[in-house]
Design a protein around this motif. Sequence first.
Motif, short mmCIF file in Angstrom:
data_model
loop_
_atom_site.label_atom_id
_atom_site.label_comp_id
_atom_site.label_asym_id
_atom_site.label_seq_id
_atom_site.Cartn_x
_atom_site.Cartn_y
_atom_site.Cartn_z
N ALA A 281 0.81 -1.21 0.00
CA ALA A 281 0.00 0.00 0.00
C ALA A 281 0.85 1.27 0.00
O ALA A 281 0.32 2.37 -0.13
CB ALA A 281 -0.92 0.01 1.22
N LEU A 282 2.17 1.12 0.14
CA LEU A 282 3.06 2.28 0.22
C LEU A 282 3.55 2.66 -1.17
O LEU A 282 4.20 1.87 -1.84
CB LEU A 282 4.25 1.97 1.12
N LYS A 283 3.25 3.87 -1.60
CA LYS A 283 3.72 4.38 -2.89
C LYS A 283 5.02 5.13 -2.64
O LYS A 283 5.02 6.25 -2.11
CB LYS A 283 2.67 5.28 -3.52
N VAL A 284 6.15 4.54 -3.04
CA VAL A 284 7.45 5.14 -2.75
C VAL A 284 7.95 6.03 -3.87
O VAL A 284 8.81 6.89 -3.66
CB VAL A 284 8.50 4.05 -2.43
N THR A 285 7.47 5.81 -5.08
CA THR A 285 7.76 6.69 -6.22
C THR A 285 6.44 6.95 -6.92
O THR A 285 5.75 6.03 -7.33
CB THR A 285 8.76 6.05 -7.20
N ASP A 286 6.08 8.24 -7.04
CA ASP A 286 4.73 8.59 -7.45
C ASP A 286 4.75 9.52 -8.66
O ASP A 286 4.96 10.73 -8.53
CB ASP A 286 4.01 9.26 -6.28
N ASP A 287 4.62 8.93 -9.86
CA ASP A 287 4.47 9.69 -11.10
C ASP A 287 5.63 10.66 -11.31
O ASP A 287 5.43 11.85 -11.56
CB ASP A 287 3.14 10.44 -11.08
N VAL A 288 6.86 10.15 -11.22
CA VAL A 288 8.05 10.99 -11.38
C VAL A 288 8.44 11.08 -12.84
O VAL A 288 8.57 10.06 -13.54
CB VAL A 288 9.22 10.43 -10.56
N SER A 289 8.62 12.30 -13.32
CA SER A 289 9.05 12.55 -14.69
C SER A 289 10.16 13.60 -14.69
O SER A 289 10.04 14.62 -13.99
CB SER A 289 7.90 13.06 -15.57
N PHE A 290 11.21 13.36 -15.45
CA PHE A 290 12.22 14.38 -15.70
C PHE A 290 13.11 13.91 -16.84
O PHE A 290 13.17 12.73 -17.17
CB PHE A 290 13.06 14.70 -14.45
N ASP A 291 13.80 14.88 -17.45
CA ASP A 291 14.78 14.60 -18.50
C ASP A 291 16.17 15.01 -18.00
O ASP A 291 16.31 16.01 -17.27
CB ASP A 291 14.47 15.39 -19.78
N LEU A 292 17.17 14.27 -18.43
CA LEU A 292 18.56 14.60 -18.14
C LEU A 292 19.25 14.87 -19.47
O LEU A 292 19.29 14.01 -20.35
CB LEU A 292 19.25 13.45 -17.42
N ALA A 293 19.79 16.07 -19.63
CA ALA A 293 20.46 16.43 -20.87
C ALA A 293 21.85 15.81 -20.91
O ALA A 293 22.47 15.55 -19.86
CB ALA A 293 20.56 17.95 -20.99
N PRO A 294 22.40 15.56 -22.11
CA PRO A 294 23.77 15.06 -22.20
C PRO A 294 24.74 16.00 -21.48
O PRO A 294 24.71 17.21 -21.69
CB PRO A 294 24.03 15.03 -23.71
N GLY A 295 25.58 15.44 -20.62
CA GLY A 295 26.57 16.24 -19.91
C GLY A 295 26.05 17.05 -18.74
O GLY A 295 26.81 17.77 -18.08
#
Length: 239
Positions: free
Chosen positions: A15-29
Amino acid sequence: MAILSLQGVSKNFGALKVTDDVSFDLAPGEALGIIGPNGAGKSTLFNLITGNLRPDAGQVLLDGRDITLETPMQRCASGVGRSFQIPQPFDHLTVYENLLVAARFGGGLAASEAPLACMDILHRTGLSALSDRKAGALPLLHRKRLELSRALATRPRVILLDEIAGGLTDGECVDLVATIRSLHAEGTAIIWIEHVLHALTSVVTRLIALNFGRVLMTGTPDEVMAAPQVQEIYLGIEA
């Protein structure tokens, strides 16, 4: 194109949501920092990126390619490297032998190429004088350096640093940060989880603040650390 993207990634343990709808981009470098209180889901997020855990929803993309179902070994071979919060070397092997294992089996280097590559990494991370020392006999700073060196030996294009400055003295931290800064200057993309904020913010150009598995805020280090909601939740300061 982003070198790494998370799109709506979620992970539950019962029942524990430890990561909740995480979005991100990492650019090269790019050098990206992640902060948050204990239990915010930071290490779980790293496990989702490296394939040690599979998300219940969402996707992990590397160079636009979906790697969500790939194994940790496949992701390592594709260029995702990691250091662990608690160093986990092969204690009975020497420093050099630890790197050789990583270079051959993680980085896929040929037997003729790996020795020179390993010695170059040891020089860059300040461990060349300790190459014949058993890893189990190293003090904490050098174990942290070895953890970083082993990750580099896998030839990552993205390296995940999990609280690598934790437990070090101020002087040791300064030395390690200088090493990380030089690696970043060479073009390696970095995602760094850290509680030693002065070390983190001296390297990264963008911060993500997590709380209860969700992205609370994203911005420059100054913007994120000045935000009242971050100060209240992460630093315990009344907003």
